[in-house]
Every structure is written in structure tokens, then in C-alpha cells.
Design an enzyme around this catalytic site. Sequence first.
Site, PDB file in Angstrom:
ATOM      1  N   TRP A  75       0.827  -1.209   0.000  1.00  0.00           N
ATOM      2  CA  TRP A  75       0.000   0.000   0.000  1.00  0.00           C
ATOM      3  C   TRP A  75       0.859   1.255   0.000  1.00  0.00           C
ATOM      4  CZ3 TRP A  75      -4.261  -0.729  -2.174  1.00  0.00           C
ATOM      5  CH2 TRP A  75      -4.962  -1.918  -1.980  1.00  0.00           C
ATOM      6  N   ASP A  99      -1.664   6.647   6.179  1.00  0.00           N
ATOM      7  CA  ASP A  99      -2.773   5.825   5.685  1.00  0.00           C
ATOM      8  C   ASP A  99      -3.048   4.802   6.779  1.00  0.00           C
ATOM      9  OD1 ASP A  99      -4.434   3.952   4.556  1.00  0.00           O
ATOM     10  OD2 ASP A  99      -3.182   3.553   2.797  1.00  0.00           O
ATOM     11  N   LYS A 159     -12.861  -1.656   6.707  1.00  0.00           N
ATOM     12  CA  LYS A 159     -12.293  -2.624   7.642  1.00  0.00           C
ATOM     13  C   LYS A 159     -12.899  -2.409   9.032  1.00  0.00           C
ATOM     14  CE  LYS A 159      -8.670  -2.133   4.469  1.00  0.00           C
ATOM     15  NZ  LYS A 159      -8.824  -3.216   3.562  1.00  0.00           N
TER      16      LYS A 159
HETATM   17  C1  LIG Z   1      -3.751   0.228   3.900  1.00  0.00           C
HETATM   18  C2  LIG Z   1      -4.618   0.363   2.682  1.00  0.00           C
HETATM   19  N1  LIG Z   1      -4.491   1.450   1.912  1.00  0.00           N
HETATM   20  C3  LIG Z   1      -5.239   1.613   0.809  1.00  0.00           C
HETATM   21  C4  LIG Z   1      -6.182   0.684   0.440  1.00  0.00           C
HETATM   22  C5  LIG Z   1      -7.013   0.929  -0.793  1.00  0.00           C
HETATM   23  O1  LIG Z   1      -8.301   1.261  -0.433  1.00  0.00           O
HETATM   24  P1  LIG Z   1      -9.414   1.560  -1.518  1.00  0.00           P
HETATM   25  O2  LIG Z   1      -9.454   0.397  -2.433  1.00  0.00           O
HETATM   26  O3  LIG Z   1     -10.653   1.700  -0.710  1.00  0.00           O
HETATM   27  O4  LIG Z   1      -9.050   2.820  -2.204  1.00  0.00           O
HETATM   28  C6  LIG Z   1      -6.355  -0.464   1.197  1.00  0.00           C
HETATM   29  C7  LIG Z   1      -7.374  -1.450   0.781  1.00  0.00           C
HETATM   30  O5  LIG Z   1      -7.585  -2.475   1.277  1.00  0.00           O
HETATM   31  C8  LIG Z   1      -5.548  -0.629   2.348  1.00  0.00           C
HETATM   32  O6  LIG Z   1      -5.669  -1.725   3.105  1.00  0.00           O
END
Ligand SMILES: Cc1ncc(COP(=O)(O)O)c(C=O)c1O
Length: 366
Positions: free
Chosen positions: A104, A178, A202
Site C-alpha cells: 500500500w 494511511d 475494515k
Molecule cells: C492500507 C490500505 N491502503 C489503501 C487501500 C485501498 O483502499 P481503496 O481500495 O478503498 O481505495 C487499502 C485497501 O484495502 C488498504 O488496506
Amino acid sequence: MTVYNFSAGPAVLPQEVLQQAAAEMLDWHGSGMSVMEMSHRGKEFISIYEQAERDFRELLAVPDNYRILFMQGGALAENAIVPLNLVGRKAQPATVDFIDTGSWSAKSIKEAKKYANVNVAASAAPGKYSAIPARDSWQLSKDAAYVHICSNETIDGIEYHYVPDVAADTGGAPLVADMSSHILSRTVDVSKYGVIYAGAQKNIGPAGVTIVIVRDDLIGHALPVCPSAFDWRLVADNNSMYNTPPTYGIYIAGLVFQWLKRQGGVAAIELQNIAKADLLYDYLDSSSLYANRIHKECRSRMNVPFFLRDESLNDAFLAGAKERSLLQLKGHKSVGGMRASIYNAMPVEGVRALVDYLKEFEQQHG
Ligand SMILES: Cc1ncc(COP(=O)(O)O)c(C=O)c1O
């Protein structure tokens, strides 16, 4: 048989919340309307929104000089929205610092490169994403617009158990995190961050809601190209109603916040989360069939990846788990193996049921 859902997200929600939402689906509090049918400007929805915001502020002890924004687009949209709102505080092109700890943060880095010079101040890649690079090894920029971390890597299973102090080395750059996959799972000193963002799916509620906590002085610097709906100034000035907010998602998030308060709040759920994670990691560490590869000091309490030492047993393991109603244990395709996500709404009984199955499978195949 009770079903335990270990999905990484969208993930399990508290049963009580789903039951309440079901009971209120057709007629919210005698209004004659479903929450989905309400105007976001009507008094009914405004009361839902204000309660949700108040409860979230209380749960995370968000200081008064921070705004809480309910946005859309998920954490990936924030990967663009953050630079679009923050790099304008510096001469262009600005530099932003990132710590690369896994999938991520890598995505965040890729997106930020569209808007700024990106300095990857430290990367966990040389250690195969098994640990957070030591803070004293970070090569931070002197004049960074911000420093970005992913404080819980959902796929790799790495979590910060401390708040890195970056201001001194960067001329006061704000820390941006994040927190999508561990927000509300542990107490947080919000004042140590400039911006915290999290997708809801989550620990908060349904996918679609994105919560941003932003310090007042970081609002109002959007680049001219920033889409209006993503300009924190406009979003904050309109109490998250510059555009139509994800109303039903905010309502469910509000029910989750009330549920969390009934559990005793974030400090109480954190103790449960520590106990659940210990139960699982202790068994994995004692076993000769399974392994978790993450260094102990940065193991995630929310997402526990593990591998069967004999990978030819993977399909049998997953089939047996499914028979016992232990669902969605397959690891992310980029890392393979298994992953158990044990968010706030996963009861300790679910983790016990998983550990019982791990033992049983090990006895059969160990
Ligand atoms: C730590 C983290 N950041 C970003 C995301 C991406 O989220 P989204 O698909 O809702 O944009 C996720 C998705 O599971 C995540 O776990």
C-alpha cells in the site's frame, strides 16, 4: 454453525450493527424513510451525520484543531488528494517523503509521483518487507511538504507500534498516515499527525466512505487543478456536504461507532485486539507447519499473513477451513499463503476457532 469471516476488506461488521440496520432499513426512527432515501440536507440525516462525527471525534480523542471529513474515493483516491492539497504549501515542484513498507505504501508512492518529486526515504524492500526500516536509517528531505507512512500494511502484515517523529529532520514536515486497516483498533495520539486517512471497509463500515482527519493549518492549500470535491477547504467549509456524501455508509459507520463505545471505546477494544493477535501469533510461532515472516516488533495486530511450510497443502487447508465456516483465509495473490484479518468486529471466539483448526490440521499433516 457460526461463520467467522477473516476477509481483509470489505470485512466483517458487528452483528449488532447489521441487525439494527436491518430493523431500521424501511423506516428510520419513525421518519417513514430508509436512510438511503433521505436528503443529505434534511434534519434526519444531518442528525445522523453530526452524531457520527461527534462519536468518531470522541473515540479517537481528535483535538479541536483538526477537522474530520467524510469523503468518497477510498484510500487510493486520497493518495492523489493528499498531494493535491499539501504540495501547494511549498515552492513547486515540491518534494514529498515516503517510507516504503509494502504494497500500500508502494501504491501511494506511485500516485504521488504525478504531483511531486518523491523521495523514498527508507524502504523495506531489501528485507523482503519483513520489517519497518529503523527510524535512524531514514534519509528524510530537509524541506519535504510532508512525510507519508502506511501505518498498517494490510497485505504484508506490518504495523507501526510507535509514531515516528519526523518534524525535527524535515523542517517541521507534517506526518501523513494511511490508517485504513487499523484505524479505531488502537489509541492514537492524533496531535502527532498532520493528516490521517482511512477507507472505511475494515474497522469503520461499508466501502465508499473515506475518513480524513486533517489539522486546520493544512487546509486551504489545494493546487488549482485539484477537483473541487477533493479540495479539503471546500469539503470542510461544507461539513462534508460540498457534494452528496455517501449517506448510507456514514449511517452504518455511525452505528459502528456507537457499538464501539458500548465495547468500552478504543482503549478497551485495543486490549481485545492485543489478546486476539497474541493468541494467533503464539500458536503460529510454536508450530512447525506454519510460519509468519514478519519481525515481532512490527507484526500487525489486524492482518496476520502466514504460510504453510509445505505449500502443496494450501488447497486442503482452505477447503477444511471452509467446512468449519472459517472464511476468506486465502492470502493476497501478490504474497500467497494465508492471511487472517482480525479486525475489531472479529470476536475472540473466531480466533480461537481458527487456532483450533490450525492445530487440528497440523496434527493431521505435521
Ligand atoms: C492500507 C490500505 N491502503 C489503501 C487501500 C485501498 O483502499 P481503496 O481500495 O478503498 O481505495 C487499502 C485497501 O484495502 C488498504 O488496506
